[in-house]
Design a protein around this motif. Structure first.
Motif, PDB file in Angstrom:
ATOM      1  N   GLU A 104       6.567  -0.480  -3.509  1.00  0.00           N
ATOM      2  CA  GLU A 104       6.755  -1.411  -2.384  1.00  0.00           C
ATOM      3  C   GLU A 104       8.238  -1.753  -2.228  1.00  0.00           C
ATOM      4  O   GLU A 104       8.988  -1.817  -3.208  1.00  0.00           O
ATOM      5  CB  GLU A 104       5.928  -2.681  -2.579  1.00  0.00           C
ATOM      6  CG  GLU A 104       6.360  -3.590  -3.710  1.00  0.00           C
ATOM      7  CD  GLU A 104       5.881  -3.142  -5.082  1.00  0.00           C
ATOM      8  OE1 GLU A 104       6.166  -3.848  -6.054  1.00  0.00           O
ATOM      9  OE2 GLU A 104       5.236  -2.061  -5.192  1.00  0.00           O
ATOM     10  N   LYS A 155      11.531  -3.549  -2.083  1.00  0.00           N
ATOM     11  CA  LYS A 155      12.058  -4.749  -2.744  1.00  0.00           C
ATOM     12  C   LYS A 155      13.467  -5.096  -2.277  1.00  0.00           C
ATOM     13  O   LYS A 155      14.052  -6.073  -2.755  1.00  0.00           O
ATOM     14  CB  LYS A 155      12.086  -4.552  -4.264  1.00  0.00           C
ATOM     15  CG  LYS A 155      10.748  -4.200  -4.889  1.00  0.00           C
ATOM     16  CD  LYS A 155      10.898  -4.019  -6.399  1.00  0.00           C
ATOM     17  CE  LYS A 155       9.637  -3.498  -7.036  1.00  0.00           C
ATOM     18  NZ  LYS A 155       9.333  -2.107  -6.643  1.00  0.00           N
ATOM     19  N   GLN A 156      14.025  -4.307  -1.335  1.00  0.00           N
ATOM     20  CA  GLN A 156      15.416  -4.471  -0.955  1.00  0.00           C
ATOM     21  C   GLN A 156      15.617  -4.854   0.504  1.00  0.00           C
ATOM     22  O   GLN A 156      16.546  -5.595   0.825  1.00  0.00           O
ATOM     23  CB  GLN A 156      16.186  -3.163  -1.225  1.00  0.00           C
ATOM     24  CG  GLN A 156      16.116  -2.674  -2.657  1.00  0.00           C
ATOM     25  CD  GLN A 156      16.789  -3.619  -3.630  1.00  0.00           C
ATOM     26  OE1 GLN A 156      17.727  -4.321  -3.276  1.00  0.00           O
ATOM     27  NE2 GLN A 156      16.303  -3.646  -4.863  1.00  0.00           N
ATOM     28  N   CYS A 165      10.946  -6.117   2.893  1.00  0.00           N
ATOM     29  CA  CYS A 165      10.024  -6.638   1.862  1.00  0.00           C
ATOM     30  C   CYS A 165       8.746  -7.209   2.483  1.00  0.00           C
ATOM     31  O   CYS A 165       8.295  -8.301   2.122  1.00  0.00           O
ATOM     32  CB  CYS A 165      10.708  -7.703   1.014  1.00  0.00           C
ATOM     33  SG  CYS A 165      12.228  -7.165   0.207  1.00  0.00           S
ATOM     34  N   LEU A 211       5.813  -7.959  -0.226  1.00  0.00           N
ATOM     35  CA  LEU A 211       6.111  -9.043  -1.161  1.00  0.00           C
ATOM     36  C   LEU A 211       6.363 -10.360  -0.435  1.00  0.00           C
ATOM     37  O   LEU A 211       6.050 -11.439  -0.948  1.00  0.00           O
ATOM     38  CB  LEU A 211       7.296  -8.663  -2.040  1.00  0.00           C
ATOM     39  CG  LEU A 211       7.050  -7.465  -2.970  1.00  0.00           C
ATOM     40  CD1 LEU A 211       8.308  -7.155  -3.781  1.00  0.00           C
ATOM     41  CD2 LEU A 211       5.866  -7.715  -3.894  1.00  0.00           C
ATOM     42  N   GLU A 226      13.032  -7.874 -12.721  1.00  0.00           N
ATOM     43  CA  GLU A 226      13.188  -7.384 -11.349  1.00  0.00           C
ATOM     44  C   GLU A 226      12.308  -8.173 -10.389  1.00  0.00           C
ATOM     45  O   GLU A 226      12.754  -8.591  -9.313  1.00  0.00           O
ATOM     46  CB  GLU A 226      12.851  -5.899 -11.272  1.00  0.00           C
ATOM     47  CG  GLU A 226      13.020  -5.316  -9.877  1.00  0.00           C
ATOM     48  CD  GLU A 226      12.657  -3.844  -9.810  1.00  0.00           C
ATOM     49  OE1 GLU A 226      13.206  -3.136  -8.937  1.00  0.00           O
ATOM     50  OE2 GLU A 226      11.816  -3.394 -10.625  1.00  0.00           O
ATOM     51  N   TYR A 227      11.056  -8.403 -10.765  1.00  0.00           N
ATOM     52  CA  TYR A 227      10.164  -9.150  -9.880  1.00  0.00           C
ATOM     53  C   TYR A 227      10.530 -10.636  -9.819  1.00  0.00           C
ATOM     54  O   TYR A 227      10.366 -11.277  -8.774  1.00  0.00           O
ATOM     55  CB  TYR A 227       8.711  -8.963 -10.311  1.00  0.00           C
ATOM     56  CG  TYR A 227       8.133  -7.657  -9.807  1.00  0.00           C
ATOM     57  CD1 TYR A 227       7.830  -7.484  -8.457  1.00  0.00           C
ATOM     58  CD2 TYR A 227       7.933  -6.583 -10.672  1.00  0.00           C
ATOM     59  CE1 TYR A 227       7.328  -6.281  -7.990  1.00  0.00           C
ATOM     60  CE2 TYR A 227       7.430  -5.378 -10.214  1.00  0.00           C
ATOM     61  CZ  TYR A 227       7.132  -5.229  -8.864  1.00  0.00           C
ATOM     62  OH  TYR A 227       6.640  -4.035  -8.392  1.00  0.00           O
ATOM     63  N   VAL A 247      13.382 -10.693  -7.152  1.00  0.00           N
ATOM     64  CA  VAL A 247      13.019 -10.452  -5.749  1.00  0.00           C
ATOM     65  C   VAL A 247      12.086 -11.535  -5.221  1.00  0.00           C
ATOM     66  O   VAL A 247      12.248 -12.006  -4.080  1.00  0.00           O
ATOM     67  CB  VAL A 247      12.410  -9.040  -5.568  1.00  0.00           C
ATOM     68  CG1 VAL A 247      11.072  -8.896  -6.272  1.00  0.00           C
ATOM     69  CG2 VAL A 247      12.242  -8.727  -4.084  1.00  0.00           C
ATOM     70  N   THR A 261       2.061  -5.738 -12.614  1.00  0.00           N
ATOM     71  CA  THR A 261       3.019  -4.672 -12.307  1.00  0.00           C
ATOM     72  C   THR A 261       2.377  -3.298 -12.499  1.00  0.00           C
ATOM     73  O   THR A 261       1.254  -3.169 -12.991  1.00  0.00           O
ATOM     74  CB  THR A 261       4.254  -4.764 -13.205  1.00  0.00           C
ATOM     75  OG1 THR A 261       3.894  -4.380 -14.543  1.00  0.00           O
ATOM     76  CG2 THR A 261       4.849  -6.158 -13.202  1.00  0.00           C
ATOM     77  N   ASN A 308       4.300   1.723  -0.549  1.00  0.00           N
ATOM     78  CA  ASN A 308       4.814   0.677   0.348  1.00  0.00           C
ATOM     79  C   ASN A 308       3.760   0.265   1.380  1.00  0.00           C
ATOM     80  O   ASN A 308       4.073   0.010   2.546  1.00  0.00           O
ATOM     81  CB  ASN A 308       6.106   1.117   1.037  1.00  0.00           C
ATOM     82  CG  ASN A 308       6.845  -0.052   1.678  1.00  0.00           C
ATOM     83  OD1 ASN A 308       6.813  -1.175   1.171  1.00  0.00           O
ATOM     84  ND2 ASN A 308       7.495   0.189   2.801  1.00  0.00           N
TER      85      ASN A 308
END
Length: 279
Positions: free
Chosen positions: A15, A17-18, A21, A24, A54-55, A58, A96, A200
């Protein structure tokens, strides 16, 4: 009045993340927006610290009030009062990616497992990506061959975490050519719907209804009307003959009724060919 179970956000992996999003961001919204308290369970991955961090970054950037990684590396961790307390006060729990069998082996039957089911029944949002998506169902694909036609013995299945009954989930679906193994799975369990989720892309399940978000599509395989299969006669590795299986392919904005096994098309955009016929 009986509480309503919380929504499930089932993500096909990889998915975004940048950039936008979309998935998320929707997860944070469902979890309460600026009041969202999200617990990230990293049991599936071999790199829990990195993936958890990381999660945290974000989901915090997307507006969640609190994001806590929860590293369950042995079954004792899943019976620890601290882990149960985190879930008890969370508005969302996120699994995750990694190896789905690690989640069930580490969490199945523990105090944390019981708390997750209890809280989900009271409205807790549950989400998972990749391996974390596969465990949502009562029966899950653990491993299987990709980029092949349906064949006997190419898919291995085990019990999942049982948050969603009557469905078998596969992820990274179009990108890894997994239609053959999903067909093989529902041929073994024709009372289950097969749900293949692209990268995604996510399915948001509320009650018996699900809706698709993200950039790809969700493929629903329904073998309930299967009229013929040569499963009993085909040798291992030999292609299967399957007749009467229904396939629905649903991109973002489309919905599906899991109870009635039908797409919900009232609000869907008309196909261009239909527009031409009615113009």
């Amino acid at each position: 009045m009986r509480p309503t179970p919380g929504p499930l956000v089932i993500i096909g992996g990889a998915e975004d993340k940048q950039r936008d999003c979309v998935i998320l961001r929707e997860l944070v919204r469902l979890a309460g927006g600026e009041q969202a308290r999200i617990v990230v369970i990293t049991s599936a991955t071999e790199f829990p610290i990195e993936v958890g961090n990381e999660y945290v970054q974000v989901l915090t950037r997307l507006g969640a009030e609190e994001v806590h990684p929860l590293h369950i590396v042995k079954r004792e961790d899943a019976n620890a009062p601290f882990a149960v307390r985190l879930v008890e006060r969370a508005s969302c729990v996120f699994f995750t990616g990694g190896e789905q069998g690690r989640i069930t082996r580490l969490l199945g039957g523990t105090q944390l497992d019981a708390a997750l089911h209890r809280r989900h029944g009271d409205g807790l949002v549950l989400a998972g990506t990749s391996a974390g998506a596969s465990v949502m169902s009562s029966t899950m694909i653990v491993e299987g061959e990709a980029e092949t036609s349906p064949r006997p013995g190419i898919v291995h299945m085990e019990p999942g975490m049982e948050f969603l009954n009557g469905v078998v989930i596969d992820q990274h679906f179009a990108q890894r050519g997994r239609l053959g193994r999903l067909l093989s799975a529902v041929t073994k369990y024709p009372h289950h719907l097969g749900m293949g989720i692209d990268e995604n892309t996510a399915v948001v399940v509320s009650g018996a209804e699900c809706r698709v978000i993200g950039s790809g599509a969700v493929s629903i395989v329904d073998a309930s009307a299967l009229t013929y299969a040569n499963v009993e006669f085909a040798d291992r590795g030999e292609p299967l003959a399957l007749c009467g299986i229904r396939l629905h392919v649903l991109p973002a904005g489309h919905r599906f009724d899991l109870r009635d096994r039908r797409p919900i098309l009232e609000d869907a955009e008309p196909h261009r060919g239909d527009e031409e016929l009615t113009s």
